[in-house]
Design a protein around this motif. Structure first.
Motif, mmCIF file in Angstrom:
data_model
loop_
_atom_site.group_PDB
_atom_site.id
_atom_site.type_symbol
_atom_site.label_atom_id
_atom_site.label_comp_id
_atom_site.label_asym_id
_atom_site.label_seq_id
_atom_site.Cartn_x
_atom_site.Cartn_y
_atom_site.Cartn_z
ATOM 1 N N PRO A 80 8.626 8.355 6.096
ATOM 2 C CA PRO A 80 9.531 9.483 5.844
ATOM 3 C C PRO A 80 10.348 9.845 7.089
ATOM 4 C CG PRO A 80 7.359 9.951 4.940
ATOM 5 C CD PRO A 80 7.231 8.679 5.728
ATOM 6 N N HIS A 81 11.660 9.946 6.893
ATOM 7 C CA HIS A 81 12.591 10.419 7.934
ATOM 8 C C HIS A 81 12.536 9.588 9.213
ATOM 9 C CE1 HIS A 81 13.115 13.843 5.281
ATOM 10 N NE2 HIS A 81 11.834 14.096 5.345
ATOM 11 N N ALA A 82 12.099 8.337 9.105
ATOM 12 C CA ALA A 82 12.000 7.477 10.289
ATOM 13 C C ALA A 82 13.378 7.086 10.797
ATOM 14 C CB ALA A 82 11.201 6.225 9.968
ATOM 15 N N GLN A 83 13.440 6.791 12.100
ATOM 16 C CA GLN A 83 14.667 6.237 12.673
ATOM 17 C C GLN A 83 14.871 4.834 12.115
ATOM 18 O OE1 GLN A 83 14.914 6.625 16.976
ATOM 19 N NE2 GLN A 83 16.030 4.686 17.120
ATOM 20 N N GLY A 84 16.019 4.618 11.466
ATOM 21 C CA GLY A 84 16.285 3.321 10.843
ATOM 22 C C GLY A 84 15.986 3.270 9.363
ATOM 23 N N LEU A 85 15.431 4.364 8.801
ATOM 24 C CA LEU A 85 15.015 4.342 7.395
ATOM 25 C C LEU A 85 16.194 4.193 6.440
ATOM 26 C CD1 LEU A 85 12.740 4.649 5.269
ATOM 27 C CD2 LEU A 85 13.182 7.121 5.306
ATOM 28 N N ALA A 86 17.259 4.940 6.676
ATOM 29 C CA ALA A 86 18.389 4.916 5.733
ATOM 30 C C ALA A 86 18.936 3.500 5.557
ATOM 31 C CB ALA A 86 19.484 5.872 6.201
ATOM 32 N N ASP A 87 19.128 2.797 6.678
ATOM 33 C CA ASP A 87 19.628 1.424 6.587
ATOM 34 C C ASP A 87 18.620 0.520 5.890
ATOM 35 O OD1 ASP A 87 21.991 2.077 7.813
ATOM 36 O OD2 ASP A 87 21.379 1.372 9.801
ATOM 37 N N ALA A 144 13.891 -2.953 11.962
ATOM 38 C CA ALA A 144 13.106 -2.292 13.018
ATOM 39 C C ALA A 144 13.107 -0.798 12.728
ATOM 40 C CB ALA A 144 13.724 -2.579 14.379
ATOM 41 N N ILE A 145 11.930 -0.209 12.789
ATOM 42 C CA ILE A 145 11.744 1.199 12.425
ATOM 43 C C ILE A 145 11.028 1.918 13.567
ATOM 44 C CG2 ILE A 145 10.331 2.720 10.945
ATOM 45 C CD1 ILE A 145 12.620 1.798 9.339
ATOM 46 N N ILE A 146 11.431 3.139 13.841
ATOM 47 C CA ILE A 146 10.639 4.010 14.709
ATOM 48 C C ILE A 146 10.248 5.227 13.878
ATOM 49 C CG2 ILE A 146 10.551 5.389 16.810
ATOM 50 C CD1 ILE A 146 12.523 3.457 18.076
ATOM 51 N N ALA A 147 8.971 5.315 13.550
ATOM 52 C CA ALA A 147 8.470 6.389 12.694
ATOM 53 C C ALA A 147 8.310 7.686 13.492
ATOM 54 C CB ALA A 147 7.129 5.981 12.092
ATOM 55 N N LYS A 148 8.343 8.784 12.774
ATOM 56 C CA LYS A 148 7.979 10.060 13.382
ATOM 57 C C LYS A 148 6.458 10.099 13.480
ATOM 58 C CE LYS A 148 11.940 12.748 11.713
ATOM 59 N NZ LYS A 148 12.459 13.120 13.040
ATOM 60 N N GLN A 149 5.947 10.338 14.679
ATOM 61 C CA GLN A 149 4.498 10.270 14.867
ATOM 62 C C GLN A 149 3.791 11.325 14.025
ATOM 63 O OE1 GLN A 149 3.231 9.827 18.897
ATOM 64 N NE2 GLN A 149 1.076 10.140 18.439
ATOM 65 N N GLY A 197 0.851 -1.185 0.000
ATOM 66 C CA GLY A 197 0.000 0.000 0.000
ATOM 67 C C GLY A 197 0.885 1.233 0.000
ATOM 68 N N MET A 198 0.251 2.386 0.086
ATOM 69 C CA MET A 198 0.998 3.647 0.149
ATOM 70 C C MET A 198 0.181 4.650 0.938
ATOM 71 S SD MET A 198 2.167 6.146 -2.971
ATOM 72 C CE MET A 198 0.441 6.540 -3.342
ATOM 73 N N GLY A 199 0.842 5.349 1.863
ATOM 74 C CA GLY A 199 0.147 6.350 2.659
ATOM 75 C C GLY A 199 0.152 7.704 1.976
ATOM 76 N N SER A 200 -0.661 8.591 2.494
ATOM 77 C CA SER A 200 -0.710 9.955 1.960
ATOM 78 C C SER A 200 0.598 10.703 2.176
ATOM 79 C CB SER A 200 -1.874 10.720 2.596
ATOM 80 O OG SER A 200 -1.751 10.726 4.010
ATOM 81 N N ASP A 201 1.459 10.154 3.046
ATOM 82 C CA ASP A 201 2.777 10.747 3.294
ATOM 83 C C ASP A 201 3.867 10.143 2.411
ATOM 84 O OD1 ASP A 201 2.799 8.223 4.383
ATOM 85 O OD2 ASP A 201 3.610 8.814 6.331
ATOM 86 N N GLY A 202 3.485 9.209 1.537
ATOM 87 C CA GLY A 202 4.468 8.583 0.659
ATOM 88 C C GLY A 202 5.198 7.403 1.270
ATOM 89 N N HIS A 203 4.701 6.869 2.392
ATOM 90 C CA HIS A 203 5.340 5.673 2.943
ATOM 91 C C HIS A 203 4.783 4.429 2.268
ATOM 92 C CE1 HIS A 203 1.742 4.850 5.506
ATOM 93 N NE2 HIS A 203 2.227 3.626 5.558
ATOM 94 N N THR A 204 5.549 3.360 2.315
ATOM 95 C CA THR A 204 5.055 2.038 1.925
ATOM 96 C C THR A 204 5.651 1.034 2.889
ATOM 97 O OG1 THR A 204 4.664 0.531 0.067
ATOM 98 C CG2 THR A 204 6.898 1.435 0.281
ATOM 99 N N ALA A 205 4.975 -0.094 3.083
ATOM 100 C CA ALA A 205 5.319 -1.005 4.185
ATOM 101 C C ALA A 205 5.379 -0.146 5.455
ATOM 102 C CB ALA A 205 6.619 -1.745 3.890
ATOM 103 N N SER A 206 6.409 -0.287 6.296
ATOM 104 C CA SER A 206 6.584 0.673 7.396
ATOM 105 C C SER A 206 7.850 1.493 7.169
ATOM 106 C CB SER A 206 6.616 -0.038 8.759
ATOM 107 O OG SER A 206 5.296 -0.283 9.220
#
Length: 236
Positions: A144-151, A163-168, A132-141
């Motif tokens: 955007p700019h989440a902790q762990g995203l770059a890796d 493991a991801i920690i998203a910005k609320q 799927g895709m969110g209105s913020d442009g995310h897919t899966a989990s």
């Protein structure tokens, strides 16, 4: 590598995707004895899963695994695993093999090794993956700019899970701790299906296609890669 299938209504879209899923899973079981079906949660794929659950497939040879999960227990109302059981692992599909992401570890980071080990056991390449895709442009989990995203977006990583920690935000809700397939994990698929509905999501897709910053809209990493075909299914 992106093909768009735009439908006049959701019923036609779901019927077409159901046929694609059936063919992929049936062919995989015939050719290698088992199939791997990667699924996302949410209201958009719900009718697809309900329809597939009624289909005569060799479900006992199908492994259904989650694309992502909130780090919550099965009895939580936001559990993707529970959602999948409720809508797909029913009826004729009740004998399918479900592989969840949430385990007994207190945090997603602590549970990562066990989750990775479980997912490495799945037959690869995965036969069909529903995104799927969110209105913020995310897919899966992959938020955007989440902790762990770059890796998690490293395409040649050997890691299937992160493991991801998203910005609320309004999109994430209160539960920001997640487990997700990495980009490398998604790229272990034969085909990636991006299932979206409504004019807003189509506009988000067009915005993603128009830019390059993957940290701003992580769906771009999926759309811009050249390894795996992406099929967009859209209806109003």
């Amino acid at each position: 590598m992106v093909t768009e299938r735009l439908f006049e209504n959701r019923a036609e879209m779901i019927a077409a995707l159901q046929a694609e899923c059936e063919a992929a899973l049936r062919t995989a079981v015939e050719e290698r004895g088992e199939a791997t079906f990667m699924v996302s949660g949410g209201s958009t794929p719900e009718p697809l899963y309900k329809a597939l659950s009624q289909v005569d497939l060799p479900w006992e040879s199908v492994y259904v695994a989650l694309v992502d999960e909130r780090w919550v227990d099965f009895d939580h109302d936001k559990s993707n695993e529970a959602f999948t059981v409720k809508h797909l692992i029913q009826n004729k599909a009740a004998v399918a093999n479900l592989v969840g992401m949430k385990n007994s570890a207190e945090t997603a980071a602590q549970g990562l090794d066990d989750c990775e080990s479980a997912y490495q056991q799945l037959a690869q390449p995965f036969d069909i993956t529903i995104l799927g895709m969110g209105s913020d442009g995310h897919t899966a989990s992959l938020f955007p700019h989440a902790q762990g995203l770059a890796d998690a977006l490293t395409p040649d990583s050997g890691q299937l899970c992160a493991a991801i920690i998203a910005k609320q935000s309004e999109v994430t809700g209160a539960i920001t701790e997640r487990m997700t397939l990495t980009l490398a994990g998604l790229l272990r698929s034969k085909v990636l299906v991006l299932l979206i509905t409504g004019d807003e999501k189509l506009a988000v897709l067009r915005a993603a296609q128009a830019g390059n910053d993957v940290s701003e809209m992580p769906i771009r990493a999926v759309l811009q890669q050249q390894q795996v075909p992406v099929v967009v299914y859209w209806a109003p």
